[in-house]
Scaffold this active site. Sequence first.
Site, short mmCIF file in Angstrom:
data_model
loop_
_atom_site.label_atom_id
_atom_site.label_comp_id
_atom_site.label_asym_id
_atom_site.label_seq_id
_atom_site.Cartn_x
_atom_site.Cartn_y
_atom_site.Cartn_z
N GLU A 483 0.89 -1.17 0.00
CA GLU A 483 0.00 0.00 0.00
C GLU A 483 0.92 1.21 0.00
O GLU A 483 1.31 1.71 1.04
CB GLU A 483 -0.93 -0.03 1.21
CG GLU A 483 -2.10 0.92 1.07
CD GLU A 483 -1.69 2.37 1.29
OE1 GLU A 483 -1.24 3.01 0.30
OE2 GLU A 483 -1.83 2.85 2.41
N GLU A 492 3.38 8.66 -4.59
CA GLU A 492 4.30 8.29 -3.50
C GLU A 492 5.28 7.22 -3.98
O GLU A 492 5.88 6.50 -3.20
CB GLU A 492 3.50 7.85 -2.26
CG GLU A 492 2.75 9.02 -1.64
CD GLU A 492 1.98 8.67 -0.38
OE1 GLU A 492 2.12 7.55 0.14
OE2 GLU A 492 1.20 9.54 0.07
#
Length: 741
Positions: A483, A492
């Site tokens: 994740e 990210e």
Amino acid sequence: MADAEGQAPMAFFIGDHLPAPNRALSFDILDRAAQDAYNMISVHITNINYQTKIQTIIEETRQRGHTRVYIPGLEVEDVNLHPDDLVASGKVIGVTSQWLELDSLDPLVASASRQVLHHEIGYAGFCGLGTLLIDGPKTAQRNLAGYCQSIVQGLAINAYLTINIMLPAFGPSLVPEPKDIDSPSQNSGRVPPDVLYDDLTSWDIWNAIRTSARYTQRLGLCLKIEYSLPKTHTLKRWFAEPIRYLIIDSTAFLLNVKGYPVLTKPHQRLVTQFARRNPFYLLSNTRHAGFEPEDPADIEFPPLGSTIRSKGARHTVSVTPVRRDDPQSYRKYLHHHLLNLPPPPPLDSFGAGYQDYLQSPLQPLADNLESMTYEVFEKDPVKYNQYEKAVALALQDLNEQGIEDICVAVVGAGRGPLVTRCIRAATNASIDITIYAIEKNPNAYTHLMKMNRDVWGGAVTLVKTDMRKWNPPSTYVHILVSELLGSFADNELSPECLDGVQRVLHPTVGINIPQSYTAHYTPIMAPKIHGDLLSRATSSNAVDIYEVPYVVMLTAIDFLSQNTAGEPNIHQAWEFKHPVPSADLEHEGGFNDHNQREAIAAFPIPRRGVIHGIAGYFECVLYENANGTAIVELSTRPDTIDAKSKDMISWFAIYFPLRTPMPVPDDSEAQVSFWRHTDGRKVWYDWMVETFSFVLTSLDGGITSSPLTVPSQKSDGGYSRKRVPIAVSDICSSKKNGCLM
Ligand SMILES: C[S@@+](CC[C@H](N)C(=O)[O-])C[C@H]1O[C@@H](n2cnc3c(N)ncnc32)[C@H](O)[C@@H]1O
């Protein structure tokens, strides 16, 4: 003031908007409002005396043939307020004179109005008032620039005063009476142009005022709600604006069969929607003669049923009820409605205080997150439930293929919630697994050790390393769970991290969870955020505040591109899939160029507005089984979140700002281009907006008109619809602030 219903402290405030400025304010008036359980009162600063005086001065000046007028300051008999305990109570809101015509085309009237306004602002500030209500322009076709000028100058008079412009929510109520349009003789040859009065006319006026005042947060809106309501798209537009006060006039109410005031269903819906913005409510025109005292035996708020328009304007029942609409009953009704509002959606409670608050996106790869940050992630059961379902499906698929000794690795395990879910999925499916947890944050790793000791019974092999450097002892991993998603999916650096660990994944049966993710975008109006950035821009900043994306709980926004059902048009920018074909990875050559992306999309804009920036969202397929019969997804897109991951709160949206807002007319188009760049060391985004309007051209090439009513892109009776550029933004780039790989 006390809450008459004796409830716990109210989260909402209802005031009495006092009518005529013909008597001085006294404690009696406040006491009366207090008896009626109002929380505040709004009061005119000056009285009828002053109005008469000014009108005489203007007339005398005109008769003398002077072109300039001088308005003297306030005298004691002109004012309703004094700097006393009453004002110091904080329960008084000042109202400037409503007879002023700041937008008059008659220079004498405009000048006198401006001087009066400035005297009133100065005196209000002197008395210690914190908030003023100023009537907006009376129509949309006089001297709006003159009005704006008066307000901007007024804001400079007292730096502590907040000014709220009173405007009708319903644009057509600004249509002037013929007598209200200045005659050409008065306006020195300026003939008022024809103006489009539609639902957005009132917003047009507001937009001009706040733009001229550079989006200052000291300027807000006081919206007047009457019987006629604007259409849904206009209401949505108002929700993007700083509505600090809502004046609900008694004409917005109907009388129910018992003679009590009630709001119609559309009015109730409107108040319910505005309640999420937490405005102050002001009730106006509730004090009129001829009401019957309340009968306590009556049910206080019976259903609307057959109703009659308050003030008797529109009967919907044959029998006229006995009026019982005393001032208290309006307030009580509103209080009752607000008390019984449905609970806010989970995201509202979770994000309370974060609405439109700009945050820098996390960089979990470059930085080490703190426990508090992980704790916030872990508050979202929806995300983890979806992961557990995805892992369960993947295990089942591998099991059905006869794979034994299944190995699962959670890469980027944080404090371990996904590890717990993997173990639970395997236990529920009665499948034995070997499980690894990989984490590069040394502090989170210590916590993982605690979890392994206290919760997982030592069943997990923990590895403190960057996943890109991890070498599993012997076997391949069958399921790689991660994740690493940001608000724009890949921001990210999930693609870069997962590329680096892909070599440990089984080459034929290995599964990535997530399997793929996509970034999505749409142009939006975000005046509050733009105002925030403008105020930051004035303080010296090392980073260019317009050249970075922000994570933000978008609240005061309007989607400018909408389909006919009023849903936002949101386009997919690009997709990342895992595992990546090995040929793509090998081709990389160290520069990460296979992770570059670009996108361009055109967004039709049906109704005029201002583009302040681009909103970004993501969708993600955690797992879709081999035969396509089951799929587990996540979405942050407002139009698909309910179908894919209802009530998920883990991610706010991302916002890409524009330095200069771009106004767009009705029936226009915005073309938005996006790029994901990388140089092998970092990743950044560029974005750019182009705007277009449309014209009809005849076959010989002549421009005929703006084709508001011609829907077809092709041709219409010998004319064709052509796109004409209006404006182009800078190419904005987050390169200087890119994410380090
Ligand atoms: C968004 S957090 C998710 C944490 C956890 N899985 C959860 O759902 O609560 C991402 C985690 O991945 C870790 N991480 C990011 N890049 C990594 C890398 N290259 N190698 C190992 N861990 C990494 C971060 O330190 C962080 O703990």
